[in-house]
Design a protein around this motif. Structure first.
Motif, PDB file in Angstrom:
ATOM      1  N   HIS A  42      52.706 145.321   7.210  1.00 41.15           N
ATOM      2  CA  HIS A  42      51.624 145.094   6.261  1.00 41.15           C
ATOM      3  C   HIS A  42      52.262 144.835   4.909  1.00 41.15           C
ATOM      4  N   GLY A  43      51.657 143.978   4.158  1.00 44.66           N
ATOM      5  CA  GLY A  43      52.111 143.753   2.802  1.00 44.66           C
ATOM      6  C   GLY A  43      50.949 143.250   1.980  1.00 44.66           C
ATOM      7  N   PRO A  70      39.569 135.271 -16.638  1.00 46.33           N
ATOM      8  CA  PRO A  70      40.727 134.905 -15.814  1.00 46.33           C
ATOM      9  C   PRO A  70      40.460 135.204 -14.340  1.00 46.33           C
ATOM     10  N   LEU A  71      41.104 134.431 -13.498  1.00 43.52           N
ATOM     11  CA  LEU A  71      40.929 134.595 -12.059  1.00 43.52           C
ATOM     12  C   LEU A  71      41.914 135.638 -11.544  1.00 43.52           C
ATOM     13  N   CYS A  72      41.402 136.660 -10.892  1.00 42.76           N
ATOM     14  CA  CYS A  72      42.214 137.719 -10.297  1.00 42.76           C
ATOM     15  C   CYS A  72      42.170 137.545  -8.782  1.00 42.76           C
ATOM     16  N   GLY A  73      43.102 138.173  -8.114  1.00 44.53           N
ATOM     17  CA  GLY A  73      43.074 138.047  -6.664  1.00 44.53           C
ATOM     18  C   GLY A  73      44.047 138.966  -5.972  1.00 44.53           C
ATOM     19  N   SER A  74      44.004 138.900  -4.659  1.00 43.82           N
ATOM     20  CA  SER A  74      44.904 139.703  -3.843  1.00 43.82           C
ATOM     21  C   SER A  74      45.229 138.953  -2.556  1.00 43.82           C
ATOM     22  N   ILE A  75      46.429 139.208  -2.070  1.00 38.87           N
ATOM     23  CA  ILE A  75      46.896 138.652  -0.797  1.00 38.87           C
ATOM     24  C   ILE A  75      47.300 139.830   0.073  1.00 38.87           C
ATOM     25  N   THR A  76      46.783 139.869   1.283  1.00 43.25           N
ATOM     26  CA  THR A  76      47.164 140.900   2.242  1.00 43.25           C
ATOM     27  C   THR A  76      47.751 140.211   3.473  1.00 43.25           C
ATOM     28  N   MET A  77      48.924 140.655   3.883  1.00 48.95           N
ATOM     29  CA  MET A  77      49.611 140.071   5.022  1.00 48.95           C
ATOM     30  C   MET A  77      49.596 141.054   6.192  1.00 48.95           C
ATOM     31  N   THR A  78      49.302 140.550   7.368  1.00 49.85           N
ATOM     32  CA  THR A  78      49.384 141.338   8.601  1.00 49.85           C
ATOM     33  C   THR A  78      49.989 140.469   9.694  1.00 49.85           C
ATOM     34  N   ALA A  79      50.315 141.081  10.795  1.00 52.27           N
ATOM     35  CA  ALA A  79      50.862 140.329  11.923  1.00 52.27           C
ATOM     36  C   ALA A  79      49.784 139.420  12.507  1.00 52.27           C
ATOM     37  N   ASN A  80      50.192 138.240  12.918  1.00 56.39           N
ATOM     38  CA  ASN A  80      49.276 137.304  13.548  1.00 56.39           C
ATOM     39  C   ASN A  80      48.952 137.809  14.958  1.00 56.39           C
ATOM     40  N   THR A 126      59.673 138.940  13.894  1.00 55.22           N
ATOM     41  CA  THR A 126      58.375 139.084  13.228  1.00 55.22           C
ATOM     42  C   THR A 126      58.502 139.939  11.974  1.00 55.22           C
ATOM     43  N   PHE A 127      59.242 141.042  12.057  1.00 53.86           N
ATOM     44  CA  PHE A 127      59.444 141.881  10.881  1.00 53.86           C
ATOM     45  C   PHE A 127      60.198 141.139   9.781  1.00 53.86           C
ATOM     46  N   VAL A 128      61.269 140.451  10.135  1.00 51.36           N
ATOM     47  CA  VAL A 128      62.073 139.733   9.139  1.00 51.36           C
ATOM     48  C   VAL A 128      61.262 138.617   8.491  1.00 51.36           C
ATOM     49  N   VAL A 129      60.587 137.822   9.299  1.00 52.27           N
ATOM     50  CA  VAL A 129      59.789 136.725   8.759  1.00 52.27           C
ATOM     51  C   VAL A 129      58.655 137.258   7.889  1.00 52.27           C
ATOM     52  N   GLY A 130      58.003 138.327   8.317  1.00 51.08           N
ATOM     53  CA  GLY A 130      56.938 138.920   7.515  1.00 51.08           C
ATOM     54  C   GLY A 130      57.447 139.455   6.189  1.00 51.08           C
ATOM     55  N   THR A 155      49.797 136.462   9.201  1.00 57.66           N
ATOM     56  CA  THR A 155      48.609 135.817   8.687  1.00 57.66           C
ATOM     57  C   THR A 155      48.244 136.473   7.360  1.00 57.66           C
ATOM     58  N   TYR A 156      47.620 135.715   6.501  1.00 64.38           N
ATOM     59  CA  TYR A 156      47.245 136.196   5.178  1.00 64.38           C
ATOM     60  C   TYR A 156      45.737 136.270   5.046  1.00 64.38           C
ATOM     61  N   ASP A 157      45.288 137.219   4.246  1.00 63.26           N
ATOM     62  CA  ASP A 157      43.906 137.288   3.804  1.00 63.26           C
ATOM     63  C   ASP A 157      43.962 137.175   2.286  1.00 63.26           C
ATOM     64  N   ILE A 158      43.437 136.086   1.746  1.00 65.16           N
ATOM     65  CA  ILE A 158      43.508 135.810   0.321  1.00 65.16           C
ATOM     66  C   ILE A 158      42.104 135.890  -0.262  1.00 65.16           C
ATOM     67  N   SER A 159      41.962 136.661  -1.314  1.00 65.14           N
ATOM     68  CA  SER A 159      40.664 136.735  -1.983  1.00 65.14           C
ATOM     69  C   SER A 159      40.880 136.620  -3.490  1.00 65.14           C
ATOM     70  N   THR A 160      40.017 135.863  -4.131  1.00 66.05           N
ATOM     71  CA  THR A 160      40.065 135.706  -5.582  1.00 66.05           C
ATOM     72  C   THR A 160      38.689 136.007  -6.157  1.00 66.05           C
ATOM     73  N   HIS A 161      38.697 136.454  -7.395  1.00 68.86           N
ATOM     74  CA  HIS A 161      37.448 136.746  -8.086  1.00 68.86           C
ATOM     75  C   HIS A 161      37.713 136.737  -9.587  1.00 68.86           C
ATOM     76  N   PRO A 162      36.696 136.451 -10.391  1.00 66.14           N
ATOM     77  CA  PRO A 162      36.893 136.508 -11.841  1.00 66.14           C
ATOM     78  C   PRO A 162      37.169 137.936 -12.297  1.00 66.14           C
ATOM     79  N   MET A 163      37.897 138.050 -13.393  1.00 67.03           N
ATOM     80  CA  MET A 163      38.231 139.356 -13.917  1.00 67.03           C
ATOM     81  C   MET A 163      36.962 140.148 -14.233  1.00 67.03           C
ATOM     82  N   GLY A 164      36.949 141.411 -13.868  1.00 66.28           N
ATOM     83  CA  GLY A 164      35.809 142.257 -14.113  1.00 66.28           C
ATOM     84  C   GLY A 164      34.845 142.331 -12.946  1.00 66.28           C
ATOM     85  N   VAL A 165      35.050 141.484 -11.930  1.00 65.30           N
ATOM     86  CA  VAL A 165      34.201 141.498 -10.744  1.00 65.30           C
ATOM     87  C   VAL A 165      34.999 142.107  -9.605  1.00 65.30           C
ATOM     88  N   ASN A 166      34.540 143.161  -9.028  1.00 68.40           N
ATOM     89  CA  ASN A 166      35.245 143.786  -7.898  1.00 68.40           C
ATOM     90  C   ASN A 166      34.929 143.031  -6.635  1.00 68.40           C
TER      91      ASN A 166
END
Length: 167
Positions: A42-43, A70-80, A126-130, A155-166
């Protein structure tokens, strides 16, 4: 005539017990590998370049005033899920191959050893590539970011949102 403990132990075994032990070992390796990937691969990375100035207005990542948040966001990585599918396929194809091609117990055990090595290599790769994939994510502006996407491994899960919006 005395019967040694080893002779008594092997005399009571089913024919092909060594193959069953090899198959059990293969299944244990597959389950442990899948569990290790699920638990430890996980990352995540998140950020919000920019902010709010002293007067309550928004500033961008360079510190310049802006009218929009400003646009905020997060990326979460997990195994495919394909990695788990590959582990299952290795097990099923090995068992099929044992049934069709193994002429001796040694052939069957060699096939299970090869499958265990294949599962181990797949897990390590898989661990090294991840790890490399999440470490190479560079996000300076969420409207323009780049990342390495190693398709069959993570695989990635990418989410973005404006600053101040959870969310």
């Amino acid at each position: 005539m005395t019967i040694t403990r080893d002779e008594a132990r092997t005399a009571g075994l089913l024919p092909g017990a060594a193959i069953i032990v090899g198959i059990r070992s293969l299944l244990v390796w597959a389950i442990v590998a899948a569990a290790m990937i699920a638990l430890f691969l996980h990352g995540s990375m998140s950020g919000c370049p920019g902010g709010i100035d002293a007067s309550g207005g928004f500033i961008d990542s360079a510190g310049a005033p802006t009218d929009t948040a400003p646009l905020c966001g997060s990326i979460t990585m997990t195994a495919n899920p394909l990695v788990y599918t590959a582990i299952a396929l290795i097990v099923v194809l090995t068992l099929t191959r044992i049934l069709r091609r193994a002429d001796t117990v040694d052939d069957a055990l060699r096939m299970t050893r090869t499958a265990r090595i294949a599962i181990l290599v797949l897990t390590i790769v898989t661990f090294v590539v991840g790890y490399v994939a999440i470490m190479t994510v560079r996000v300076t502006d969420w409207s323009d970011f780049s990342l390495l996407y190693p398709f069959p491994f993570v695989t990635y899960d990418i989410s973005t949102h404006p600053m101040g919006v959870n969310g």
